[in-house]
Design a protein around this motif. Structure first.
Motif, short mmCIF file in Angstrom:
data_model
loop_
_atom_site.label_atom_id
_atom_site.label_comp_id
_atom_site.label_asym_id
_atom_site.label_seq_id
_atom_site.Cartn_x
_atom_site.Cartn_y
_atom_site.Cartn_z
N ARG A 161 1.56 49.90 18.35
CA ARG A 161 2.61 50.22 19.33
C ARG A 161 3.53 49.04 19.26
O ARG A 161 3.37 47.80 19.25
CB ARG A 161 2.20 50.67 20.64
CG ARG A 161 2.19 52.17 20.84
CD ARG A 161 1.13 52.83 20.22
NE ARG A 161 0.70 54.06 21.07
CZ ARG A 161 -0.47 54.92 20.66
NH1 ARG A 161 -1.03 54.40 19.39
NH2 ARG A 161 -0.69 55.78 20.82
N GLY A 162 4.92 49.36 19.50
CA GLY A 162 5.88 48.35 19.68
C GLY A 162 7.31 48.80 20.14
O GLY A 162 7.55 49.97 20.41
N ILE A 163 8.14 47.74 20.55
CA ILE A 163 9.33 48.05 21.30
C ILE A 163 10.47 47.11 20.72
O ILE A 163 10.24 46.11 20.28
CB ILE A 163 9.33 47.83 22.89
CG1 ILE A 163 8.85 46.04 23.25
CG2 ILE A 163 8.43 48.77 23.73
CD1 ILE A 163 9.14 46.29 24.62
N PHE A 164 11.61 47.65 20.61
CA PHE A 164 12.84 46.87 20.39
C PHE A 164 13.97 47.03 21.40
O PHE A 164 14.12 48.26 21.59
CB PHE A 164 13.14 47.26 18.93
CG PHE A 164 14.42 46.45 18.37
CD1 PHE A 164 13.95 45.41 17.61
CD2 PHE A 164 15.46 47.05 18.37
CE1 PHE A 164 15.06 44.49 17.07
CE2 PHE A 164 16.53 45.97 18.02
CZ PHE A 164 16.17 44.91 17.25
N THR A 165 14.56 45.95 21.70
CA THR A 165 15.67 46.14 22.58
C THR A 165 16.88 45.44 21.73
O THR A 165 16.90 44.32 21.46
CB THR A 165 15.19 45.20 23.80
OG1 THR A 165 14.35 45.89 24.71
CG2 THR A 165 16.62 45.46 24.83
N GLY A 166 18.06 46.16 21.99
CA GLY A 166 19.27 45.63 21.55
C GLY A 166 20.56 46.40 22.12
O GLY A 166 20.28 47.29 22.72
N PRO A 167 21.49 45.86 21.59
CA PRO A 167 22.84 46.59 22.16
C PRO A 167 22.95 47.88 21.93
O PRO A 167 22.58 48.38 20.77
CB PRO A 167 24.15 45.64 21.35
CG PRO A 167 23.14 44.31 21.04
CD PRO A 167 21.91 44.71 20.59
N ALA A 168 23.59 48.84 22.92
CA ALA A 168 23.66 50.29 22.47
C ALA A 168 25.26 50.39 21.70
O ALA A 168 25.97 49.34 21.35
CB ALA A 168 24.03 50.88 23.88
N THR A 169 25.58 51.47 21.25
CA THR A 169 26.73 51.84 20.38
C THR A 169 27.87 52.47 21.57
O THR A 169 27.48 53.65 22.07
CB THR A 169 26.49 52.59 19.34
OG1 THR A 169 25.55 52.16 18.49
CG2 THR A 169 27.42 53.17 18.66
N GLY A 170 28.91 51.93 21.71
CA GLY A 170 30.08 52.42 22.47
C GLY A 170 29.85 52.17 23.68
O GLY A 170 30.92 52.73 24.51
N ARG A 171 29.15 51.32 24.11
CA ARG A 171 29.41 50.79 25.75
C ARG A 171 28.51 49.42 25.80
O ARG A 171 27.55 49.08 25.13
CB ARG A 171 28.72 51.80 26.76
CG ARG A 171 27.40 51.65 26.56
CD ARG A 171 26.86 52.87 27.74
NE ARG A 171 25.41 52.99 27.72
CZ ARG A 171 24.38 52.33 27.85
NH1 ARG A 171 24.56 50.79 27.81
NH2 ARG A 171 23.10 52.80 27.77
#
Length: 491
Positions: A161-171
């Motif tokens: 399992r893993g997670i990835f966090t990053g900027p959203a698109t459009g906001r």
């Protein structure tokens, strides 16, 4: 006087019978969930008896899962996770597959699925039956729990399992994706490049528990032998890596709310690409020229979205019942897609995503634009193989995971003729199987390591989480199969 003696004798016999009646206590340990093409089911129940049984006879037991009575096919000694052990302290009850929807532990609630919070499991003896343990006779079993799904095993345990966090698109702001990754040890440590299969879930499998994505549509079929055997590595070994990415809601979600069918950017457009890039950085043995992407329904939409936003990055795509409206694909974009390697899968009777408004006109426009390696397996209906039942027309991913996509329609701008014989009449590039065709696709030039971001915008870096191993312990050396060497179902 005789009457009184008879009553006293009867009472004595009752007391003696009660004294001889013994209840064997068994402690519920774990259940195993099996994924099927249209549902999930608990097909194995593991318990710990306070005494080891003298004889293991499945015919004397009955098991209820979520109120559904199940036929016990096999009983064997095992460890606390249900793996066979000759002198194990635990017992595993292998159950016959149930046709009752009540036996399924997975519920879909709009955009997300969830495991049932209360899933009662009870092990008992059939009426009039008894068992022996430690030389004693037992006529009853005490074994019942209302929370069997707090700890379960499944094929999803073979994924880290893993997670990835990053900027959203459009906001402004970030989003976080969850993912499951399968890397067979036999491939991971051979020093060779390996192909990568990516899967994107449908609307009912969003959330933060990747086991729901992996089990809800039987995505775990991608790690079984029958599909893994279609793929070859740089070193000539059989198999491929699998990456299943899960968004917290739905891939069609947008920054302004609601759903996009291509008329507005997906909220997850940029972060998904960054998540894939991050996975490639963590796994340098992935062959960047052989990355394959697919998904069903809104995951099919996201597959098309990724092709449009990242031209020339994926070696092939297999969008299934895709929900990217043809009206939202420009002629310029059609020319771009015509250069990609795509095999579309859908059923003509799909009433959730009408193929006449989505995949079919897109396919016809691609052929008109000169596409050479774009194909379409269009089925009449969806017939399942687990029980042979007819499924909803939207469930065409069943053909993908059952390894039954074996043909394409003629490459034509005219009418298509649905066929349940593999999806058509043509063998694309001479391959009579979707995965054989996919395995043969490779980029002629190395895929770019990063997406090119316009407008002076830097590529989102994101934050990658640790990827703990699943509950199942060691990963299998090859693909996993739910059938043993004799063709019997694994429990």
């Amino acid at each position: 006087m005789n009457s009184i003696k008879s009553i006293v004798a009867a009472m004595a016999m009752t007391v003696a019978a009660s004294a001889s009646a013994q209840t064997l206590k068994m402690e519920n340990q774990v259940v195993r969930i099996t994924a099927y093409e249209a549902s999930t089911a608990v097909n194995l129940v593991v318990v710990k008896p306070e005494q080891k049984l003298d004889v293991l006879d499945p015919s004397v037991f009955t098991v209820l899962t979520n109120g559904v009575e199940r036929n016990v096919k096999i009983v064997y000694t095992c460890d606390d996770r249900g793996e066979w052990a000759e002198n194990g302290d635990y017992l595993a009850f292998g159950l016959e597959q149930s046709k009752s929807r009540g036996a399924s532990p997975l519920a879909s609630t709009g955009m997300m699925g969830s495991w049932s919070k209360a899933y009662p499991v009870k092990v008992d003896l059939k009426k009039g039956k008894s068992i022996k343990a430690g030389g004693k006779k037992y006529t009853a079993i005490d074994c019942e729990t209302a929370h069997a799904l707090r700890n379960f095993v499944s094929e999803s345990d073979f994924f880290s399992r893993g997670i990835f966090t990053g900027p959203a698109t459009g906001r402004p702001g970030n989003e976080t994706l969850t993912y499951g990754a399968y890397e067979p040890d036999a491939l991971r440590f051979d020093g060779k490049k390996n192909p990568l299969i990516i899967w994107l879930h449908g609307m009912g499998e969003g959330g933060t528990d990747v086991s729901i994505e992996l089990m809800g549509n039987e995505v775990v079929a991608l790690i079984r032998n029958d599909i893994q055997s279609h793929f070859t590595t740089e070193g000539g070994e059989k198999g491929a890596y699998v990456l299943a990415v899960q968004c917290p809601t739905m891939w069609m979600g947008t920054a302004k709310g609601g759903m996009s069918t291509g008329n507005y950017p997906s909220l997850y457009s940029d972060i998904l690409k960054s998540c894939i890039d991050n996975y490639l950085e963590l796994n340098p043995d992935v062959d960047r020229n052989r990355i394959y992407i697919g998904g069903c329904s809104n995951g099919g939409y996201m597959t098309m979205n990724m092709l449009l936003r990242n031209p020339g990055f994926f070696a092939a795509a297999y969008p299934t019942c895709e929900a990217y409206a043809d009206a939202n694909i420009s002629d310029v974009q059609i020319q771009q897609l015509a250069e990609e390697n795509i095999w579309i899968v859908q059923s003509a009777d799909d009433t959730t995503v009408n193929p006449k408004e989505y995949a079919i006109p897109t396919y016809q426009r691609l052929i008109k634009a000169g596409a050479k390696n774009v194909w379409f397996a269009l089925f009449e209906t969806v017939i399942g193989s687990d029980m042979g039942q007819k499924l909803m027309g939207h469930f065409s991913w069943a053909y993908v995971f059952n390894d039954e996509v074996t043909a394409s329609q003629e490459q034509t701008t005219g009418d298509l003729k649905p066929s349940n014989n593999g999806g058509g009449t043509v063998a694309p590039q001479g391959f009579n199987n979707l995965f054989d065709w996919m395995n043969a696709q490779a980029l002629k030039e190395p895929a770019p390591a990063q997406q090119q971001w316009g407008g002076g915008q830097q590529r989102p870096q994101g934050q990658a989480g640790q990827r703990p191993q699943g509950q199942g312990g060691q990963r299998p050396q090859g693909g996993f199969s739910r059938f043993d060497e004799n063709g019997n179902a694994r429990y």
